[in-house]
Design an enzyme around this catalytic site. Sequence first.
Site, mmCIF file in Angstrom:
data_model
loop_
_atom_site.group_PDB
_atom_site.id
_atom_site.type_symbol
_atom_site.label_atom_id
_atom_site.label_comp_id
_atom_site.label_asym_id
_atom_site.label_seq_id
_atom_site.Cartn_x
_atom_site.Cartn_y
_atom_site.Cartn_z
ATOM 1 C CG ASP A 51 -21.136 81.497 79.055
ATOM 2 O OD1 ASP A 51 -22.102 82.227 78.745
ATOM 3 O OD2 ASP A 51 -20.931 81.115 80.223
ATOM 4 C CD GLU A 94 -25.734 83.173 82.911
ATOM 5 O OE1 GLU A 94 -26.294 83.249 84.026
ATOM 6 O OE2 GLU A 94 -25.730 82.120 82.241
ATOM 7 C CD GLU A 95 -25.019 78.811 81.648
ATOM 8 O OE1 GLU A 95 -25.142 78.517 82.854
ATOM 9 O OE2 GLU A 95 -25.975 78.849 80.852
ATOM 10 N NE ARG A 135 -42.462 88.672 89.689
ATOM 11 C CZ ARG A 135 -43.657 88.147 89.952
ATOM 12 N NH1 ARG A 135 -44.360 87.609 88.976
ATOM 13 N NH2 ARG A 135 -44.156 88.155 91.181
ATOM 14 C CG HIS A 161 -28.460 74.340 82.302
ATOM 15 N ND1 HIS A 161 -27.600 74.609 83.338
ATOM 16 C CD2 HIS A 161 -28.630 75.519 81.672
ATOM 17 C CE1 HIS A 161 -27.272 75.893 83.330
ATOM 18 N NE2 HIS A 161 -27.897 76.471 82.312
#
Length: 392
Positions: free
Chosen positions: A84, A141-142, A183, A365
């Site tokens: 998206d 996802e957003e 990580r 963004h």
Amino acid sequence: MSRSNDYARLEDFEAERETLTAMRHHLHAHPELSYEETRTAAFVADKLEGWGYEVTRGVGGHGVVARLVNGSGPRSVAIRADMDALPITEATGLPYASRTPGVMHACGHDGHTTMLLGAAEYLARTRRFSGTLNLVFQPAEEGGAPSGAKAMIADGLFERFPCDAIFGLHNHPGAPEGHILLRSGPIMAAGDTVVLTVHGKGGHASRPHLAVDPVMVACSLVMALQTVVSRSIDPTQTAVVTVGAFHAGEASNVIPDSARMLLSVRSFDPAIRALLETRIRRLATSHVAGYDASVEIDYQHGYPVVVNSDAETTFAREVAEELVGPQAVSTCGLIPGSEDFAYFLEKKPGSFLRLGNGVGSAMLHNARYDFADASLPVGAALWARLAERYLQ
């Protein structure tokens, strides 16, 4: 460490750079918001079907899952890409800039989708693995709540497409193009939103003693909230409380009845996340009460902490170092942004990686952001080699 030609190499995908770039530019020019990814999902599904995958559309909304079984290996792996875009007007001026007003791929999901498609084509063509490959193309996802990852899980993702582990990645502005960061343990923060509405007593601005001024009370609360992290959280831990919006009143000579503020709360540990909520609730309630005001608290729990499994992250690091060399692989610092891949990792072991998008890249963004095409072959090769190694 094995750099065997039996597994995908970066050179295999450098030859496909133009194809990958053209695909990414197409997706970039035709972005779709969360819950609206109809054309993107169809583009992805059509490609995968053409390469011989068993494709299931409409998983958790516009989600697409592609399955490919090869050989008799008992293991299965899932790799996820998000699809998206964001409600941002693009300001890059690029020839392939968004053709949809007010919508753009400002977070690089066009690149994430392209890299997984590039790996998908290679794996279907070479089939140098034994086991089950599940490629998960996720919507929304957003979107916040409801999350696309959560929706796919609720739609039976892991029951319908079983896997032993799941992997994903996000591009990383500020790191060199093609550089891979990993990580173990927590890597991205839980993100909660809090809406605080302070209720006072409206009145005339010239007679404040007859009112209970919610603007003054709320401003005082903004300052008090800055002590939540500095005086309640262990200094060796990480947390953020930010007041991002404040709304009150419309006229200079009117004391309004209420003031409203919005908070963003970030943390990397479930216990600290719970402590932050307790402190914010208590502080807000007691602080405004001292001014004879009251507060309405809407505490919205967002995405959980992204917690990478040790074994899967170690494995991914081995694959990355085989692919690009140890000099282009590093340990990622904690990232205060949030990701709904966290929901997948609550159900399955796995790892969420970061891929460099350039030292001078615009931040995520941002209206001037663009995914680095130079990273496309690295990401595609990484997924292909990881799948081959996991299903060797």
